[in-house]
Design a protein around this motif. Structure first.
Motif, PDB file in Angstrom:
ATOM      1  N   VAL A  96     -13.352  19.869   6.948  1.00  0.00           N
ATOM      2  CA  VAL A  96     -14.730  20.351   6.925  1.00  0.00           C
ATOM      3  C   VAL A  96     -15.019  20.901   8.314  1.00  0.00           C
ATOM      4  CG1 VAL A  96     -17.164  19.763   6.663  1.00  0.00           C
ATOM      5  CG2 VAL A  96     -15.446  18.663   5.199  1.00  0.00           C
ATOM      6  N   VAL A  97     -15.107  22.221   8.408  1.00  0.00           N
ATOM      7  CA  VAL A  97     -15.351  22.884   9.685  1.00  0.00           C
ATOM      8  C   VAL A  97     -16.777  23.417   9.674  1.00  0.00           C
ATOM      9  CG1 VAL A  97     -14.637  24.692  11.281  1.00  0.00           C
ATOM     10  CG2 VAL A  97     -12.934  23.565   9.818  1.00  0.00           C
ATOM     11  N   PHE A  98     -17.572  23.028  10.648  1.00  0.00           N
ATOM     12  CA  PHE A  98     -18.946  23.520  10.731  1.00  0.00           C
ATOM     13  C   PHE A  98     -18.970  24.872  11.438  1.00  0.00           C
ATOM     14  CE2 PHE A  98     -19.927  18.924  10.220  1.00  0.00           C
ATOM     15  CZ  PHE A  98     -20.590  19.055   8.998  1.00  0.00           C
ATOM     16  N   THR A  99     -19.747  25.785  10.864  1.00  0.00           N
ATOM     17  CA  THR A  99     -19.841  27.162  11.346  1.00  0.00           C
ATOM     18  C   THR A  99     -21.313  27.518  11.490  1.00  0.00           C
ATOM     19  OG1 THR A  99     -19.835  28.052   9.099  1.00  0.00           O
ATOM     20  CG2 THR A  99     -17.689  27.760  10.164  1.00  0.00           C
ATOM     21  N   ARG A 100     -21.577  28.788  11.785  1.00  0.00           N
ATOM     22  CA  ARG A 100     -22.973  29.235  11.867  1.00  0.00           C
ATOM     23  C   ARG A 100     -23.556  29.525  10.493  1.00  0.00           C
ATOM     24  NH1 ARG A 100     -22.049  33.989  16.140  1.00  0.00           N
ATOM     25  NH2 ARG A 100     -20.158  34.115  14.864  1.00  0.00           N
ATOM     26  N   ASN A 101     -22.727  30.041   9.592  1.00  0.00           N
ATOM     27  CA  ASN A 101     -23.197  30.469   8.278  1.00  0.00           C
ATOM     28  C   ASN A 101     -21.985  30.835   7.432  1.00  0.00           C
ATOM     29  OD1 ASN A 101     -22.463  33.073   9.321  1.00  0.00           O
ATOM     30  ND2 ASN A 101     -24.519  33.248  10.201  1.00  0.00           N
ATOM     31  N   THR A 102     -22.211  31.369   6.226  1.00  0.00           N
ATOM     32  CA  THR A 102     -21.115  31.746   5.346  1.00  0.00           C
ATOM     33  C   THR A 102     -20.276  32.866   5.950  1.00  0.00           C
ATOM     34  OG1 THR A 102     -22.517  31.169   3.453  1.00  0.00           O
ATOM     35  CG2 THR A 102     -20.537  32.455   2.999  1.00  0.00           C
ATOM     36  N   THR A 103     -20.916  33.850   6.548  1.00  0.00           N
ATOM     37  CA  THR A 103     -20.189  34.954   7.164  1.00  0.00           C
ATOM     38  C   THR A 103     -19.228  34.439   8.229  1.00  0.00           C
ATOM     39  OG1 THR A 103     -22.022  36.485   6.764  1.00  0.00           O
ATOM     40  CG2 THR A 103     -20.445  37.096   8.467  1.00  0.00           C
ATOM     41  N   ASP A 104     -19.704  33.541   9.061  1.00  0.00           N
ATOM     42  CA  ASP A 104     -18.870  32.956  10.102  1.00  0.00           C
ATOM     43  C   ASP A 104     -17.706  32.195   9.477  1.00  0.00           C
ATOM     44  OD1 ASP A 104     -18.237  32.374  12.779  1.00  0.00           O
ATOM     45  OD2 ASP A 104     -19.371  30.507  12.750  1.00  0.00           O
ATOM     46  N   ALA A 105     -17.986  31.442   8.420  1.00  0.00           N
ATOM     47  CA  ALA A 105     -16.947  30.648   7.761  1.00  0.00           C
ATOM     48  C   ALA A 105     -15.867  31.533   7.161  1.00  0.00           C
ATOM     49  CB  ALA A 105     -17.575  29.766   6.682  1.00  0.00           C
ATOM     50  N   HIS A 269     -11.531  24.578  15.589  1.00  0.00           N
ATOM     51  CA  HIS A 269     -12.381  25.746  15.343  1.00  0.00           C
ATOM     52  C   HIS A 269     -13.849  25.507  15.692  1.00  0.00           C
ATOM     53  CE1 HIS A 269      -8.950  27.584  13.415  1.00  0.00           C
ATOM     54  NE2 HIS A 269      -8.813  26.518  12.643  1.00  0.00           N
ATOM     55  N   GLU A 270     -14.139  24.401  16.370  1.00  0.00           N
ATOM     56  CA  GLU A 270     -15.530  24.063  16.683  1.00  0.00           C
ATOM     57  C   GLU A 270     -15.764  23.953  18.185  1.00  0.00           C
ATOM     58  OE1 GLU A 270     -16.594  21.497  12.626  1.00  0.00           O
ATOM     59  OE2 GLU A 270     -16.352  20.451  14.544  1.00  0.00           O
ATOM     60  N   ALA A 271     -15.191  24.866  18.946  1.00  0.00           N
ATOM     61  CA  ALA A 271     -15.336  24.803  20.399  1.00  0.00           C
ATOM     62  C   ALA A 271     -16.800  24.922  20.811  1.00  0.00           C
ATOM     63  CB  ALA A 271     -14.523  25.918  21.052  1.00  0.00           C
ATOM     64  N   GLY A 272     -17.110  24.328  21.957  1.00  0.00           N
ATOM     65  CA  GLY A 272     -18.469  24.381  22.465  1.00  0.00           C
ATOM     66  C   GLY A 272     -19.347  23.290  21.875  1.00  0.00           C
ATOM     67  N   THR A 273     -20.589  23.276  22.299  1.00  0.00           N
ATOM     68  CA  THR A 273     -21.537  22.276  21.803  1.00  0.00           C
ATOM     69  C   THR A 273     -21.982  22.641  20.398  1.00  0.00           C
ATOM     70  OG1 THR A 273     -22.328  21.827  24.040  1.00  0.00           O
ATOM     71  CG2 THR A 273     -23.766  21.189  22.209  1.00  0.00           C
ATOM     72  N   PRO A 274     -21.831  21.747  19.432  1.00  0.00           N
ATOM     73  CA  PRO A 274     -22.186  22.071  18.048  1.00  0.00           C
ATOM     74  C   PRO A 274     -23.696  22.065  17.823  1.00  0.00           C
ATOM     75  CG  PRO A 274     -21.527  19.781  18.184  1.00  0.00           C
ATOM     76  CD  PRO A 274     -21.314  20.372  19.558  1.00  0.00           C
ATOM     77  N   ASN A 275     -24.076  22.637  16.717  1.00  0.00           N
ATOM     78  CA  ASN A 275     -25.483  22.652  16.304  1.00  0.00           C
ATOM     79  C   ASN A 275     -25.784  21.315  15.615  1.00  0.00           C
ATOM     80  OD1 ASN A 275     -28.000  23.069  15.204  1.00  0.00           O
ATOM     81  ND2 ASN A 275     -27.479  24.957  14.142  1.00  0.00           N
ATOM     82  N   VAL A 276     -26.001  20.301  16.430  1.00  0.00           N
ATOM     83  CA  VAL A 276     -26.166  18.940  15.908  1.00  0.00           C
ATOM     84  C   VAL A 276     -27.305  18.877  14.894  1.00  0.00           C
ATOM     85  CG1 VAL A 276     -26.733  16.555  16.510  1.00  0.00           C
ATOM     86  CG2 VAL A 276     -25.239  17.907  17.997  1.00  0.00           C
ATOM     87  N   ILE A 277     -28.437  19.468  15.218  1.00  0.00           N
ATOM     88  CA  ILE A 277     -29.607  19.386  14.344  1.00  0.00           C
ATOM     89  C   ILE A 277     -29.361  20.157  13.046  1.00  0.00           C
ATOM     90  CG2 ILE A 277     -32.066  19.860  14.156  1.00  0.00           C
ATOM     91  CD1 ILE A 277     -31.273  17.633  16.148  1.00  0.00           C
ATOM     92  N   GLY A 278     -28.795  21.349  13.149  1.00  0.00           N
ATOM     93  CA  GLY A 278     -28.520  22.133  11.952  1.00  0.00           C
ATOM     94  C   GLY A 278     -27.512  21.468  11.036  1.00  0.00           C
TER      95      GLY A 278
END
Length: 431
Positions: A96-105, A269-278
């Motif tokens: 399960v990889v968290f992304t910005r949205n479907t396009t990003d995924a 694939h989740e480099a950087g600080t994640p969107n914890v709240i989202g």
């Protein structure tokens, strides 16, 4: 044209954060806002808004912080990963990889596919463009879904492909594709199946293991969690072998000036600080959808969909776009074109004079729209778990009046679209 009201305006399955919101209309006064642009971005469920407010004080860095808040934020992300996996029926070894949205995924997945990808021409641009430079093969959809499946088989049979990537439900027509059939078809010909579930997942349960789906991508902003996060869920081997989606902190085991050692797993694939709240908001939204129940949501939305299409069928000069003659299963989406007049003007008048939000254009599905429509643009109305029969009735009534009589106010066509010539609506005070 008038439709008898059978329930109260707020008789909805799931309360939304914008429930009861009033908006100004031209000429003064305010009306209850009707949001029929759910297919583009759904408002937050009320419970999701409460959840976000509750967890915000605990926001902090994740994974490497030793403080209490950091550990709480880390738990929010990792608990959400488990919740997403459960909701979509992920296999035990899926990522399960968290992304910005479907396009990003889907862009992430495109970088991982070791071969050609076959797509249909009905796809949203998010599932057309990422493959363009990576061995994309486009199959033209036929007038029936059965013939389209035959065309896919004919494409896959003589020439191997690594992946078949399809929408779970069209964002243009709402028509739902038979995912289990397409998974079997892909696997029969040595390919994997990816599903763009941006439209499908907020309205129907998706189950990777049961349906044979290899990868699924979706967005929080279409699933009642509009806080800037999405996800890609699926088989680990391609994702572990792919280059890191983002190069940065958290994606590496160690960094040297000559070479670095990259992690495997979601962290790759989740480099950087994640969107914890989202990310946490997605888990909250999916949990609430589960609590509401699949049958209750489907029954609620099916009734609204039938009401919407029945109302549109009664308006002269309106044509509802349809992709497949043999598909009866559809989400609460209706895209129309007008025999005469501008859908952009009608959409502007619906908003400015009636407080009703819809969408006009080609809906990021240009090839499909251009094949189905006779006019340059369409108007799309879409419903969801928080919609009501009164929402549908108000839209159908207002549309019928606008088609018959035109807007009550003057509008100008500008680079930004149709706008009231004299807009006396006050801007909201948002801080």
């Amino acid at each position: 044209m008038s439709i008898t009201r059978t329930d109260a305006p707020h008789s909805v399955l799931a309360p939304l954060a914008d429930a009861g919101l009033e908006v100004p209309v031209l000429g003064g006064g305010r009306v209850r806002h009707v949001n029929l642009d759910i297919a583009a971005s759904a408002p937050a469920l009320a419970v999701v808004a409460v959840h976000v407010e509750r967890v915000l004080p605990y926001y902090a860095s994740v994974h490497r912080g030793t403080g209490y808040l950091s550990q709480a934020s880390t738990a929010l992300v990792e608990d959400a990963r488990v919740a997403v996996a459960r909701h979509v029926g992920a296999r035990i070894d899926d990522h399960v990889v968290f992304t910005r949205n479907t396009t990003d995924a889907l862009n992430l997945l495109a970088s991982a596919v070791p071969g050609d990808t076959v797509v249909l021409d009905i796809e949203h641009h998010a599932n057309l463009l990422p493959w363009e430079r990576r061995g994309r093969r486009v199959v033209l959809a036929q007038p029936t879904l059965s013939a389209t499946i035959d065309s896919l088989a004919a494409e896959l049979r003589p020439r191997p492909a690594a992946l078949l990537s399809v929408t779970g439900a069209s964002n243009l027509t709402g028509e739902v594709l038979p995912i289990d059939v397409l998974a079997s078809l892909a696997h029969e010909h040595g390919a994997r199946l990816a599903v763009d579930a941006a439209q499908l997942l907020p309205h129907r349960r998706v189950d990777l293991a049961a349906s044979g789906i290899d990868y699924v991508a979706f967005s929080g902003h279409k699933a009642y969690a509009p806080f800037g996060a999405g996800a890609l869920v699926g088989r680990a081997d391609w994702l572990d072998a792919a280059p890191a989606h983002l190069a940065g902190g958290g994606a590496v085991e160690s960094v040297g000036l000559a070479a670095s050692v990259w992690r495997t797993g979601p962290e790759r694939h989740e480099a950087g600080t994640p969107n914890v709240i989202g990310i946490s908001a997605i888990a909250s939204a999916l949990g609430e959808l589960e609590r509401l129940g699949d049958d209750a949501r489907r029954s609620h939305e099916t009734a609204l969909t039938e009401r919407l299409h029945a109302g549109l069928a009664g308006i002269p000069g309106v044509r509802v776009l349809r992709g497949f003659a043999d598909v009866d299963d559809r989400l609460g989406i209706a895209t129309i074109e007008l025999e005469r007049g501008s859908v952009g003007l009608v959409a502007a008048a619906l908003a400015a004079e009636h407080g009703i939000s819809v969408r006009a254009g080609r809906f990021c599905a240009h090839p499909f729209f251009d094949r189905l429509a006779a006019r340059a643009n369409g108007l799309r109305a879409s419903v969801g778990a928080g919609s009501s029969a009164d929402d549908v009735d108000r839209f159908v009534d207002a549309l019928a009046r606008l088609v018959a009589d035109g807007p009550a106010h003057a509008y100008d066509r500008t680079p930004a679209g149709w706008c009231p010539r004299h807009d006396d609506r006050p801007r909201p005070e948002l801080g």
